[in-house]
Enzyme design. Structure first.
Site, PDB file in Angstrom:
ATOM      1  N   HIS A  71       1.243  -1.741 -19.608  1.00  0.00           N
ATOM      2  CA  HIS A  71       0.515  -0.484 -19.788  1.00  0.00           C
ATOM      3  C   HIS A  71       0.990   0.049 -21.133  1.00  0.00           C
ATOM      4  CE1 HIS A  71      -1.568   3.237 -18.319  1.00  0.00           C
ATOM      5  NE2 HIS A  71      -0.924   3.669 -19.398  1.00  0.00           N
TER       6      HIS A  71
ATOM      7  N   HIS B 226      -8.761   6.973  -6.057  1.00  0.00           N
ATOM      8  CA  HIS B 226      -8.024   8.174  -5.640  1.00  0.00           C
ATOM      9  C   HIS B 226      -8.964   8.955  -4.749  1.00  0.00           C
ATOM     10  CE1 HIS B 226      -4.609   7.893  -8.434  1.00  0.00           C
ATOM     11  NE2 HIS B 226      -5.465   7.406  -9.311  1.00  0.00           N
TER      12      HIS B 226
ATOM     13  N   LYS C  43       4.571  -6.388 -14.183  1.00  0.00           N
ATOM     14  CA  LYS C  43       3.875  -5.290 -14.846  1.00  0.00           C
ATOM     15  C   LYS C  43       4.880  -4.292 -15.395  1.00  0.00           C
ATOM     16  CE  LYS C  43       0.467  -2.548 -16.044  1.00  0.00           C
ATOM     17  NZ  LYS C  43      -0.576  -1.932 -15.238  1.00  0.00           N
TER      18      LYS C  43
ATOM     19  N   HIS D 207      -6.030  -2.935 -20.134  1.00  0.00           N
ATOM     20  CA  HIS D 207      -7.033  -1.896 -20.400  1.00  0.00           C
ATOM     21  C   HIS D 207      -6.945  -1.343 -21.816  1.00  0.00           C
ATOM     22  CE1 HIS D 207      -3.500   0.245 -19.082  1.00  0.00           C
ATOM     23  NE2 HIS D 207      -3.769   0.143 -17.798  1.00  0.00           N
TER      24      HIS D 207
ATOM     25  N   ASP E 133      -9.437  -2.356 -13.784  1.00  0.00           N
ATOM     26  CA  ASP E 133      -8.550  -1.199 -13.590  1.00  0.00           C
ATOM     27  C   ASP E 133      -9.160  -0.234 -12.587  1.00  0.00           C
ATOM     28  OD1 ASP E 133      -6.275   0.354 -13.870  1.00  0.00           O
ATOM     29  OD2 ASP E 133      -7.069   1.469 -15.580  1.00  0.00           O
TER      30      ASP E 133
ATOM     31  N   HIS F 116      -6.372  -2.147  -8.799  1.00  0.00           N
ATOM     32  CA  HIS F 116      -5.568  -1.364  -7.857  1.00  0.00           C
ATOM     33  C   HIS F 116      -6.322  -1.307  -6.539  1.00  0.00           C
ATOM     34  CE1 HIS F 116      -3.063   0.302 -11.180  1.00  0.00           C
ATOM     35  NE2 HIS F 116      -4.187   0.156 -11.855  1.00  0.00           N
ATOM     36  N   VAL F 117      -5.693  -1.741  -5.469  1.00  0.00           N
ATOM     37  CA  VAL F 117      -6.355  -1.644  -4.157  1.00  0.00           C
ATOM     38  C   VAL F 117      -5.595  -0.744  -3.179  1.00  0.00           C
ATOM     39  CG1 VAL F 117      -7.637  -3.817  -4.304  1.00  0.00           C
ATOM     40  CG2 VAL F 117      -5.306  -3.830  -3.363  1.00  0.00           C
ATOM     41  N   ARG F 118      -4.406  -0.258  -3.606  1.00  0.00           N
ATOM     42  CA  ARG F 118      -3.592   0.622  -2.741  1.00  0.00           C
ATOM     43  C   ARG F 118      -3.262  -0.085  -1.418  1.00  0.00           C
ATOM     44  NH1 ARG F 118      -3.363   3.115  -7.560  1.00  0.00           N
ATOM     45  NH2 ARG F 118      -5.086   4.529  -7.976  1.00  0.00           N
TER      46      ARG F 118
ATOM     47  N   HIS G  54      -7.279  -7.138 -13.357  1.00  0.00           N
ATOM     48  CA  HIS G  54      -6.476  -5.900 -13.277  1.00  0.00           C
ATOM     49  C   HIS G  54      -7.109  -4.988 -12.246  1.00  0.00           C
ATOM     50  CE1 HIS G  54      -3.964  -2.585 -15.308  1.00  0.00           C
ATOM     51  NE2 HIS G  54      -4.575  -2.016 -14.282  1.00  0.00           N
TER      52      HIS G  54
HETATM   53  C1  NCD Z   1      -4.063   3.754 -12.483  1.00  0.00           C
HETATM   54  C2  NCD Z   1      -3.809   4.137 -11.023  1.00  0.00           C
HETATM   55  O1  NCD Z   1      -4.410   5.106 -10.553  1.00  0.00           O
HETATM   56  O2  NCD Z   1      -3.025   3.450 -10.362  1.00  0.00           O
HETATM   57  N1  NCD Z   1      -4.694   4.855 -13.157  1.00  0.00           N
HETATM   58  C3  NCD Z   1      -5.419   4.816 -14.296  1.00  0.00           C
HETATM   59  O3  NCD Z   1      -5.782   5.879 -14.800  1.00  0.00           O
HETATM   60  N2  NCD Z   1      -5.737   3.675 -14.870  1.00  0.00           N
HETATM   61  C4  NCD Z   1      -2.805   3.327 -13.138  1.00  0.00           C
HETATM   62  C5  NCD Z   1      -2.994   2.638 -14.462  1.00  0.00           C
HETATM   63  O4  NCD Z   1      -3.454   1.507 -14.519  1.00  0.00           O
HETATM   64  O5  NCD Z   1      -2.694   3.248 -15.486  1.00  0.00           O
HETATM   65 ZN    ZN Z   2      -4.341  -0.008 -13.852  1.00  0.00          ZN
END
Ligand code: NCD
Ligand code: ZN
Length: 343
Positions: free
Chosen positions: A136, A251, A99, A174, A247, A15-17, A13
């Site tokens: 989620h 940011h 997802k 998560h 996860d 996020h790499v944007r 899991h």
């Molecule tokens: C994730 C995100 O920033 O994309 N943020 C988080 O708090 N986990 C999104 C997510 O997985 O809920």
């Molecule tokens: Zn996430």
């Protein structure tokens, strides 16, 4: 020196944007993990196979030449996802799951699913085509206390989903509560869960006691100590239903350290080291390999990785930020010392 060597792990899991952030964060993951399940909550979200394949190409371009890393793509489920797209996704070697974000539950979830019952025909198609559903698991009801939203999701939606689609492979992403752990344990082998490093290492005091610390704010929100203990117990139990999913959710520092900060902890810079710390504290380092390298791959029906990574017991200090120029991402444990270091 104390070391631990495990089979190369996967992050199930992540996020790499995209764009400049992708280029900054991806090398961190690629040096630790062989593969990662890539979350589709971009702006706009990745809802089609074609978009996911384009995004995959962008990710491949961002992998440092000397590293071997495979992004495993997912699609963002919406009220307008079609059965034809599910068929296409199931047939693609690069798409590994859908997802489900309840609309408004977390970062970039506005296009998520507003009426979960209304998408049951899509879940039926996923069950039939044997493509996993990643969830989620939080309700979005304003009246529900933010610390109760995961438990409420299980009671309101998840039990009904697993009852109606027993053949659907589901990852409750998560997990953060003892109730979620119990739900997953009591479910069939088709139901599994990922656990993040922050939910294993910290309770909500880290977020709120002695001052508000935005870099510990993620969703689902970090809970009280009894829940953390239940998560540690699950992660270190050797039960293959629980596996690694960081996860890691980068940011910009400026969007975290502000009056209304974004949800998401950045952990990719030291993911394995953070997990090693949690497992060591539980005297369960021998259970790290199954959690990090075997169970996730088995659930997704991927071959286990060959090759290994070694962690050594060496202290190092996490830098205050990552990213060049005006791109600044504050990592988990910024300016603090970690006990384990990836060789
Ligand atoms: C994730 C995100 O920033 O994309 N943020 C988080 O708090 N986990 C999104 C997510 O997985 O809920
Ligand atoms: Zn996430």
């Amino acid at each position: 020196m104390k070391t631990i060597t495990i089979t190369k792990p996967d992050d199930l899991h992540l996020h790499v944007r995209n764009g400049a952030v992708l280029k900054t964060v991806l090398p961190h993951t690629a040096r630790q993990f062989a593969r990662a399940i890539i979350m589709p909550n971009l702006k706009p979200p990745v809802t089609t196979v074609a978009q996911a394949l384009t995004y995959r190409e962008e990710i491949l371009q961002a992998i440092p030449a000397e590293l071997d890393f495979a992004p495993l793509m997912t699609l963002y489920l919406t009220g307008s996802t079609t059965e034809a797209e599910i068929k296409k996704a199931a047939a693609s070697e690069h798409i590994h799951a859908f997802k489900l974000y309840p609309a408004g539950a977390t970062t970039n979830s506005d296009s998520g699913v507003a009426d979960i019952k209304a998408i049951y025909p899509l879940l039926a198609a996923m069950e039939r085509l044997d493509i996993p559903l990643l969830i989620h698991g939080e309700v979005t009801d304003d009246a529900c206390d933010i610390f109760d939203r995961e438990r409420a999701f299980i009671d309101t939606y998840l039990t009904d989903i697993t009852d109606n689609f027993p053949g659907l492979r589901i990852v409750l992403e998560h997990v953060t509560t003892a109730e979620a752990v119990q739900f997953v344990q009591a479910s069939s082998t088709n139901v599994a869960a990922t656990i993040t490093p922050q939910h294993l290492l910290f309770n909500r005091n880290a977020l709120l006691a002695g001052g508000i610390r935005p870099h510990y704010y993620c969703l689902p929100i970090i809970k009280r100590e009894s829940h953390r203990l239940a998560l540690v117990e699950a992660a270190t139990s050797g039960n293959p239903k629980f596996f690694l999913g960081t996860d890691s959710a980068p940011h910009l520092t400026s969007l975290k350290e502000t009056a209304c900060g974004c949800a998401g902890c950045y952990s990719a810079h030291a993911a394995l080291e953070l997990y090693a710390e949690a497992f060591e504290r539980a005297d369960a380092l021998d259970k790290l390999e199954g959690f990090a390298s075997f169970y996730g791959a088995d659930f997704y029906r991927l071959p286990r990785n060959s090759g290994t990574v070694t962690l050594e017991k060496t202290a190092w200090k996490v830098p205050p930020t990552y990213g060049k120029g005006n791109l600044s991402i504050t990592p988990l444990k910024a300016n603090e010392e970690l006990g384990w270091k990836l060789q």
